[in-house]
Design a protein around this motif. Structure first.
Motif, short mmCIF file in Angstrom:
data_model
loop_
_atom_site.label_atom_id
_atom_site.label_comp_id
_atom_site.label_asym_id
_atom_site.label_seq_id
_atom_site.Cartn_x
_atom_site.Cartn_y
_atom_site.Cartn_z
N HIS A 70 0.84 -1.21 0.00
CA HIS A 70 0.00 0.00 0.00
C HIS A 70 0.87 1.25 0.00
O HIS A 70 0.66 2.17 -0.80
CB HIS A 70 -0.91 -0.04 1.23
N MET A 71 1.87 1.30 0.87
CA MET A 71 2.72 2.49 0.98
C MET A 71 3.58 2.67 -0.27
O MET A 71 3.83 3.80 -0.70
CB MET A 71 3.60 2.40 2.23
N TYR A 72 4.01 1.57 -0.87
CA TYR A 72 4.84 1.66 -2.07
C TYR A 72 4.08 2.32 -3.21
O TYR A 72 4.61 3.22 -3.89
CB TYR A 72 5.32 0.27 -2.49
N ARG A 73 2.83 1.89 -3.44
CA ARG A 73 2.10 2.49 -4.56
C ARG A 73 1.74 3.94 -4.27
O ARG A 73 1.67 4.76 -5.19
CB ARG A 73 0.86 1.67 -4.93
N MET A 74 1.54 4.27 -2.99
CA MET A 74 1.33 5.68 -2.64
C MET A 74 2.57 6.51 -2.98
O MET A 74 2.46 7.64 -3.46
CB MET A 74 0.99 5.82 -1.16
N ALA A 75 3.74 5.97 -2.71
CA ALA A 75 4.98 6.68 -3.04
C ALA A 75 5.10 6.88 -4.55
O ALA A 75 5.55 7.94 -5.01
CB ALA A 75 6.19 5.92 -2.50
N LEU A 76 4.68 5.87 -5.32
CA LEU A 76 4.68 6.01 -6.77
C LEU A 76 3.71 7.10 -7.21
O LEU A 76 3.98 7.85 -8.17
CB LEU A 76 4.29 4.68 -7.43
N MET A 77 2.57 7.21 -6.54
CA MET A 77 1.61 8.27 -6.84
C MET A 77 2.25 9.64 -6.66
O MET A 77 2.09 10.54 -7.49
CB MET A 77 0.38 8.13 -5.95
N ALA A 78 2.98 9.79 -5.55
CA ALA A 78 3.65 11.06 -5.27
C ALA A 78 4.71 11.35 -6.33
O ALA A 78 4.95 12.51 -6.70
CB ALA A 78 4.28 11.03 -3.88
N LEU A 79 5.34 10.29 -6.84
CA LEU A 79 6.39 10.45 -7.84
C LEU A 79 5.84 10.90 -9.19
O LEU A 79 6.44 11.74 -9.87
CB LEU A 79 7.14 9.13 -8.00
N ILE A 80 4.69 10.37 -9.59
CA ILE A 80 4.19 10.64 -10.94
C ILE A 80 3.14 11.73 -11.01
O ILE A 80 2.77 12.17 -12.11
CB ILE A 80 3.60 9.35 -11.57
N ASN A 118 6.02 20.11 -2.06
CA ASN A 118 7.34 19.51 -2.20
C ASN A 118 7.16 18.03 -2.53
O ASN A 118 6.76 17.24 -1.67
CB ASN A 118 8.12 19.69 -0.89
N ARG A 119 7.46 17.65 -3.76
CA ARG A 119 7.23 16.27 -4.21
C ARG A 119 8.06 15.26 -3.41
O ARG A 119 7.56 14.21 -3.01
CB ARG A 119 7.57 16.15 -5.70
N GLU A 120 9.33 15.60 -3.16
CA GLU A 120 10.19 14.69 -2.41
C GLU A 120 9.64 14.44 -1.01
O GLU A 120 9.66 13.31 -0.51
CB GLU A 120 11.61 15.26 -2.30
N ARG A 121 9.11 15.48 -0.39
CA ARG A 121 8.53 15.32 0.94
C ARG A 121 7.30 14.41 0.90
O ARG A 121 7.07 13.61 1.80
CB ARG A 121 8.17 16.69 1.53
N CYS A 122 6.52 14.53 -0.16
CA CYS A 122 5.34 13.67 -0.31
C CYS A 122 5.75 12.20 -0.44
O CYS A 122 5.11 11.32 0.15
CB CYS A 122 4.54 14.09 -1.54
N MET A 158 6.80 11.00 2.95
CA MET A 158 5.65 10.89 3.84
C MET A 158 4.83 9.63 3.51
O MET A 158 4.35 8.94 4.41
CB MET A 158 4.77 12.14 3.71
N ALA A 159 4.69 9.34 2.24
CA ALA A 159 3.97 8.13 1.83
C ALA A 159 4.66 6.88 2.36
O ALA A 159 4.01 5.92 2.78
CB ALA A 159 3.86 8.07 0.31
N ILE A 160 6.00 6.90 2.36
CA ILE A 160 6.77 5.74 2.81
C ILE A 160 6.64 5.51 4.31
O ILE A 160 6.67 4.36 4.77
CB ILE A 160 8.25 5.91 2.42
#
Length: 260
Positions: free
Chosen positions: A109-119, A127-131, A134-136
């Motif tokens: 769940h957290m991994y795909r959230m991090a991908l969402m923040a990336l794309i 701040n995209r990096e902060r997102c 935070m997702a992780i």
């Protein structure tokens, strides 16, 4: 859920400094004495290094001190990562309750959230990096307390108390320091919905859930209305709203095709 738009983040660091730990206390989720399985051989080796006395001359003493500090940091890092292994093996309870076979883990769940923040497209002031960070970390305390859902009947205040205590314990395992402080700050910022980044990651949390629900409906032939109902109207950002609308549109199309 009330939507807030604070001008500044309110994610303070812990009120007291972290204390280094020399040995890892047994951990057990149910009793709060959390169970942790380490490597006895590795632990013994690191303890032996820590216990060595520095030699008398200044240069060698400094090098020995650095070596001990480095060994302690390495040991703490591996201890922390081993504890986080539970995020990979603990299944999300909402799907278990729905009878989904082989459901996703917390880490999934957290991994795909991090991908969402990336794309995700750029959002003013975010701040995209902060997102991504935070997702992780937003569900990291669940490595100890597990996935507590509304169906468990745990009051919100008690859930927060358990997760806060778990986060502090995990930061002690990590050995404190800047990285532990950063994890704590990010986690508190998310929990308090205290910034634009937190608003967006909160939306990603809901978007990921309904996207997973849509996928499970397709794969298992189930109807998972409750996940869509519980998130309806609760998205705070334009990205969250647009992604949720796309998922709901695909769901309607999928339902229509089933009825043919």
């Amino acid at each position: 859920m009330a939507v807030t738009s604070p001008a500044t983040r309110i994610a303070p660091p812990l009120n007291r400094p972290f204390l280094s730990r020399s040995t890892l206390r047994p951990l057990h989720c149910a009793s709060r004495k959390f169970l942790f399985l380490g490597n006895p051989t590795l632990s013994s080796a690191i303890v032996a290094v820590r216990c060595q006395k520095p030699v008398s001359d200044g240069f060698s003493s400094m090098e020995s001190t650095k070596h001990v500090a480095s060994a302690s940091s390495v040991s703490s890092s591996i201890d922390f990562l081993t504890l986080c292994h539970r995020l990979k093996t603990t299944k999300r309870k909402g799907w278990i309750n729905q009878g989904i076979n082989g459901p996703e883990s917390i880490a999934d769940h957290m991994y795909r959230m991090a991908l969402m923040a990336l794309i995700a497209g750029d959002l003013a002031g975010v701040n995209r990096e902060r997102c991504i960070k935070m997702a992780i970390v937003h569900d990291i305390a669940e490595a100890i307390v597990g996935d507590i859902t509304p169906s468990d009947g745990v009051p919100k205040e008690e859930k927060n108390r358990r997760e806060t205590a778990a986060l502090k314990e995990m930061c002690k395992v990590l050995g404190g320091g800047l990285r532990a402080e950063e994890i704590t700050e990010l986690w508190l910022e998310y929990e308090n919905n205290a910034s634009l980044e937190a608003n967006l990651v909160k939306d990603f949390d809901k978007v990921e859930m309904i996207l997973q629900a849509l996928e499970y409906e397709s794969e298992h032939g189930k109807v998972l209305d409750e996940f869509f109902i519980s998130t309806a109207g609760k998205f705070q950002t334009e990205i969250g709203k647009s992604w949720a609308a796309e998922i709901n549109a695909r769901r309607k199309c999928q339902q229509t095709n089933r009825q043919r």
